[in-house]
Design a protein around this motif. Structure first.
Motif, mmCIF file in Angstrom:
data_model
loop_
_atom_site.group_PDB
_atom_site.id
_atom_site.type_symbol
_atom_site.label_atom_id
_atom_site.label_comp_id
_atom_site.label_asym_id
_atom_site.label_seq_id
_atom_site.Cartn_x
_atom_site.Cartn_y
_atom_site.Cartn_z
ATOM 1 N N SER A 40 0.823 -1.217 0.000
ATOM 2 C CA SER A 40 0.000 0.000 0.000
ATOM 3 C C SER A 40 0.854 1.262 0.000
ATOM 4 C CB SER A 40 -0.949 0.002 1.204
ATOM 5 O OG SER A 40 -0.254 0.245 2.409
ATOM 6 N N PHE A 41 2.107 1.143 0.463
ATOM 7 C CA PHE A 41 2.990 2.310 0.504
ATOM 8 C C PHE A 41 3.649 2.613 -0.846
ATOM 9 C CE2 PHE A 41 3.413 1.091 5.137
ATOM 10 C CZ PHE A 41 2.703 2.182 5.607
ATOM 11 N N LYS A 42 3.645 1.656 -1.762
ATOM 12 C CA LYS A 42 4.336 1.847 -3.036
ATOM 13 C C LYS A 42 3.804 3.082 -3.759
ATOM 14 C CE LYS A 42 5.514 -3.000 -3.892
ATOM 15 N NZ LYS A 42 5.285 -4.184 -4.740
ATOM 16 N N PRO A 43 4.654 3.848 -4.439
ATOM 17 C CA PRO A 43 6.064 3.571 -4.767
ATOM 18 C C PRO A 43 7.053 3.937 -3.675
ATOM 19 C CG PRO A 43 5.402 5.615 -5.781
ATOM 20 C CD PRO A 43 4.175 5.076 -5.095
ATOM 21 N N LEU A 44 6.562 4.407 -2.516
ATOM 22 C CA LEU A 44 7.459 4.706 -1.416
ATOM 23 C C LEU A 44 8.057 3.402 -0.898
ATOM 24 C CD1 LEU A 44 8.390 7.040 0.517
ATOM 25 C CD2 LEU A 44 6.492 6.382 1.997
ATOM 26 N N LYS A 45 9.395 3.321 -0.886
ATOM 27 C CA LYS A 45 10.067 2.131 -0.370
ATOM 28 C C LYS A 45 10.264 2.313 1.126
ATOM 29 C CE LYS A 45 12.448 0.913 -4.657
ATOM 30 N NZ LYS A 45 13.758 0.694 -5.329
ATOM 31 N N LEU A 46 9.567 1.504 1.888
ATOM 32 C CA LEU A 46 9.503 1.727 3.331
ATOM 33 C C LEU A 46 9.732 0.427 4.080
ATOM 34 C CD1 LEU A 46 8.800 4.140 5.247
ATOM 35 C CD2 LEU A 46 6.466 3.264 5.254
ATOM 36 N N LYS A 47 10.510 0.487 5.149
ATOM 37 C CA LYS A 47 10.684 -0.674 6.013
ATOM 38 C C LYS A 47 9.390 -0.914 6.797
ATOM 39 C CE LYS A 47 15.677 -0.551 6.860
ATOM 40 N NZ LYS A 47 16.727 -0.441 7.918
ATOM 41 N N VAL A 48 8.951 -2.165 6.785
ATOM 42 C CA VAL A 48 7.748 -2.548 7.530
ATOM 43 C C VAL A 48 8.006 -3.902 8.176
ATOM 44 C CG1 VAL A 48 5.263 -2.960 7.438
ATOM 45 C CG2 VAL A 48 6.310 -1.397 5.791
ATOM 46 N N GLY A 49 7.699 -4.040 9.455
ATOM 47 C CA GLY A 49 7.882 -5.321 10.135
ATOM 48 C C GLY A 49 6.891 -5.487 11.264
ATOM 49 N N HIS A 50 6.711 -6.725 11.717
ATOM 50 C CA HIS A 50 5.777 -6.972 12.822
ATOM 51 C C HIS A 50 6.528 -7.410 14.070
ATOM 52 C CE1 HIS A 50 5.989 -11.388 12.780
ATOM 53 N NE2 HIS A 50 5.983 -11.321 11.467
ATOM 54 N N ALA A 51 5.927 -7.144 15.217
ATOM 55 C CA ALA A 51 6.551 -7.460 16.508
ATOM 56 C C ALA A 51 5.809 -8.607 17.171
ATOM 57 C CB ALA A 51 6.552 -6.226 17.400
ATOM 58 N N GLY A 52 6.030 -9.823 16.674
ATOM 59 C CA GLY A 52 5.409 -10.992 17.296
ATOM 60 C C GLY A 52 4.413 -11.681 16.402
ATOM 61 N N THR A 53 4.785 -12.864 15.920
ATOM 62 C CA THR A 53 3.952 -13.615 14.982
ATOM 63 C C THR A 53 2.669 -14.124 15.627
ATOM 64 O OG1 THR A 53 5.946 -14.340 13.828
ATOM 65 C CG2 THR A 53 3.943 -15.587 13.400
ATOM 66 N N LEU A 54 1.587 -14.052 14.872
ATOM 67 C CA LEU A 54 0.340 -14.735 15.233
ATOM 68 C C LEU A 54 0.086 -15.841 14.215
ATOM 69 C CD1 LEU A 54 -2.263 -11.943 16.168
ATOM 70 C CD2 LEU A 54 -1.458 -13.781 17.647
ATOM 71 N N ASP A 55 -0.312 -17.018 14.691
ATOM 72 C CA ASP A 55 -0.645 -18.111 13.778
ATOM 73 C C ASP A 55 -1.793 -17.699 12.860
ATOM 74 O OD1 ASP A 55 1.249 -19.841 14.809
ATOM 75 O OD2 ASP A 55 -0.119 -20.727 16.272
ATOM 76 N N PRO A 56 -1.865 -18.280 11.663
ATOM 77 C CA PRO A 56 -2.955 -17.938 10.733
ATOM 78 C C PRO A 56 -4.346 -18.101 11.334
ATOM 79 C CG PRO A 56 -1.267 -19.186 9.589
ATOM 80 C CD PRO A 56 -0.888 -19.200 11.044
#
Length: 241
Positions: A40-56
């Motif tokens: 959704s941020f494109k064309p802006l190249k942005l670091k995105v990450g999550h803090a703690g996985t949730l199972d599907p």
């Protein structure tokens, strides 16, 4: 007729860094959420990450960091978590949840509400917990669930986890609703499985929702598509960053 209030969004600065609280949908992976936001941020190249996985198969609070705040992911990930959910008693599955089919059934006719509630006391404090064979932990560079799906036997290593609160909120057998407050790295699927074993029975996790992580609450979270649509709108602004 009650008016529906329009969602108010803050003035985001994604590049400098934002902490975004997302209510992860059922059957989405945590990476699906990260990927959706990153696109959704494109064309802006942005670091995105999550803090703690949730199972599907879990829902609830997923903390997403953008820009320079991705450096704080480990800090957010280390914080105490709260979960609510449902344990189904009287059966087991290889994955300890609904990802796989029931492989064994047990008689629950002798189980009492007192025994079920008293059983929680065995899981309060610091525990040695074994992860499920169907987990994302890597062994020899490969995710455990890949090995499990091929039917390979893997020697699982226990880890120290801490459960500070574990309460039963509803009993309508075979379903048992619960609330748990626990440390980073706790597998609620393993807790459900071990809960059944301690009752000389079987159990698996049939519903899970993360409600809190540190000071963050799922009540303050965005639905993923409402946030994505908002980002698409504000990208029209030449000052978008």
């Amino acid at each position: 007729m009650e008016e529906v209030q329009e969602k108010k969004f803050p003035n985001f600065d994604f590049t400098t860094g934002e902490v975004l609280l997302i209510n992860k949908p059922y059957k989405w992976t945590s990476f699906d959420v990260v990927g959706k936001l990153r696109n959704s941020f494109k064309p802006l190249k942005l670091k995105v990450g999550h803090a703690g996985t949730l199972d599907p198969l879990a829902t609830g609070l997923l903390i997403i960091c953008t820009g320079k705040l991705t450096k704080q992911i480990d800090t957010f990930q280390a914080e105490e978590k709260e979960y609510t959910g449902t344990i189904t008693i009287g059966a087991t599955t290889p994955s300890y949840d609904l990802e796989t089919e029931v492989d064994q059934n047990f008689d629950i006719s002798a189980l009492t509400e007192d025994a079920i509630k008293d059983n929680t006391q065995h899981f309060i404090g610091e525990l040695d917990q074994f992860p499920p064979a169907h987990s994302a932990i890597k062994v020899d560079g490969e995710r455990l669930y890949m090995k499990a799906r091929r039917g390979e036997d893997v020697e699982l290593k226990s880890r120290k986890v801490t459960i500070s609160e574990f309460e039963i909120t509803r009993i309508e057998l075979p379903e048992i609703d619960f609330r748990v407050v626990c440390s980073k790295g706790t597998y609620i699927r393993s807790l459900a499985h071990d809960f059944g074993k301690k009752l000389n029975n079987g159990a698996y996790l049939s519903k899970l929702r993360r409600t809190k992580s540190g000071n963050f609450n799922v009540d303050d979270a965005f639905e993923i598509m409402e946030l994505v649509n908002h980002i698409r709108e504000i990208k029209q602004n030449p000052d978008f960053k």
